[in-house]
Design an enzyme around this catalytic site. Structure first.
Site, PDB file in Angstrom:
ATOM      1  N   ASP A 261      -6.253 -21.722  66.535  1.00  0.00           N
ATOM      2  CA  ASP A 261      -5.395 -21.827  67.714  1.00  0.00           C
ATOM      3  C   ASP A 261      -6.285 -22.360  68.831  1.00  0.00           C
ATOM      4  O   ASP A 261      -7.013 -21.604  69.471  1.00  0.00           O
ATOM      5  CB  ASP A 261      -4.814 -20.462  68.083  1.00  0.00           C
ATOM      6  CG  ASP A 261      -3.907 -20.549  69.301  1.00  0.00           C
ATOM      7  OD1 ASP A 261      -3.240 -21.580  69.485  1.00  0.00           O
ATOM      8  OD2 ASP A 261      -3.866 -19.564  70.077  1.00  0.00           O
TER       9      ASP A 261
ATOM     10  N   GLU B 235      -3.078 -25.858  65.157  1.00  0.00           N
ATOM     11  CA  GLU B 235      -1.816 -26.039  65.866  1.00  0.00           C
ATOM     12  C   GLU B 235      -1.850 -27.337  66.672  1.00  0.00           C
ATOM     13  O   GLU B 235      -2.874 -27.688  67.245  1.00  0.00           O
ATOM     14  CB  GLU B 235      -1.560 -24.847  66.795  1.00  0.00           C
ATOM     15  CG  GLU B 235      -0.133 -24.796  67.302  1.00  0.00           C
ATOM     16  CD  GLU B 235       0.184 -23.486  67.992  1.00  0.00           C
ATOM     17  OE1 GLU B 235       1.050 -22.762  67.496  1.00  0.00           O
ATOM     18  OE2 GLU B 235      -0.467 -23.192  69.020  1.00  0.00           O
TER      19      GLU B 235
ATOM     20  N   ASP C 112      -5.022 -14.789  70.925  1.00  0.00           N
ATOM     21  CA  ASP C 112      -5.415 -16.102  70.407  1.00  0.00           C
ATOM     22  C   ASP C 112      -5.811 -16.012  68.933  1.00  0.00           C
ATOM     23  O   ASP C 112      -5.529 -16.916  68.151  1.00  0.00           O
ATOM     24  CB  ASP C 112      -6.570 -16.691  71.227  1.00  0.00           C
ATOM     25  CG  ASP C 112      -6.178 -16.930  72.669  1.00  0.00           C
ATOM     26  OD1 ASP C 112      -5.291 -17.755  72.900  1.00  0.00           O
ATOM     27  OD2 ASP C 112      -6.754 -16.275  73.552  1.00  0.00           O
TER      28      ASP C 112
END
Length: 163
Positions: free
Chosen positions: A7, A67, A140
């Site tokens: 992420d 992502e 996160d």
């Protein structure tokens, strides 16, 4: 099979490593790579690159998922996020990992069954799928685990279709 989920973020990049063994998913490690806002952009990107490289070297994933950039109202934030993604992707590419990308909507769909799931719903599903006592922290890192789960779900689905 061992997978790494990333992420990306310029100040905090989350990571999560999962392993699929005997059709059971195990959480190997999760954490964050933090950069200092006092550092220049090149130094921050090097920190992300080196941090992801260290995770790859020590935990030896077979594949990696990152992502994609979500462009909201702040274009500058999207550009910084893109830089962080690039640093992580290069670390995976140098390690010869197959790097796949998932949009936030795809991750939500793969984990919760709906692309409009809330952050809390995704976190709950991460906890449930991995049979954890509590939702992992920090957020996160939990998001990175969701990205890794999304990759495993996709790979399992593709293997099922092949059979």
């Amino acid at each position: 099979m061992r997978v790494l989920g990333i992420d990306p973020g310029i100040s905090c990049t989350g990571y999560g490593v999962l392993e699929l063994k005997n059709n059971i998913i195990h959480l190997i490690e999760l954490g964050v790579i933090r950069t200092s806002p006092k550092d220049t952009m090149p130094v921050r990107l090097r920190t992300i690159f080196e941090g992801v490289s260290e995770v790859i070297a020590s935990l030896e994933p077979h594949e990696m998922a990152v992502e994609t950039v979500f462009v909201g109202k702040n274009v500058q934030s999207a550009l910084k996020l893109g830089h962080a993604r690039g640093a992580a992707i290069i670390a995976g590419a140098i390690a010869n990992l197959n790097v796949r990308e998932f949009s936030p909507k795809e991750v939500k769909q793969n984990i919760s069954g709906t692309g409009n799931a809330t952050k809390e719903q995704v976190q709950f599903m991460v906890k449930s799928i991995l049979k954890l006592d509590k939702i992992p922290k920090p957020n996160d890192a939990t998001d990175a685990v969701a990205i890794a789960l999304s990759l495993l779900q996709t790979l399992k689905f593709r293997n099922a279709i092949k059979k």
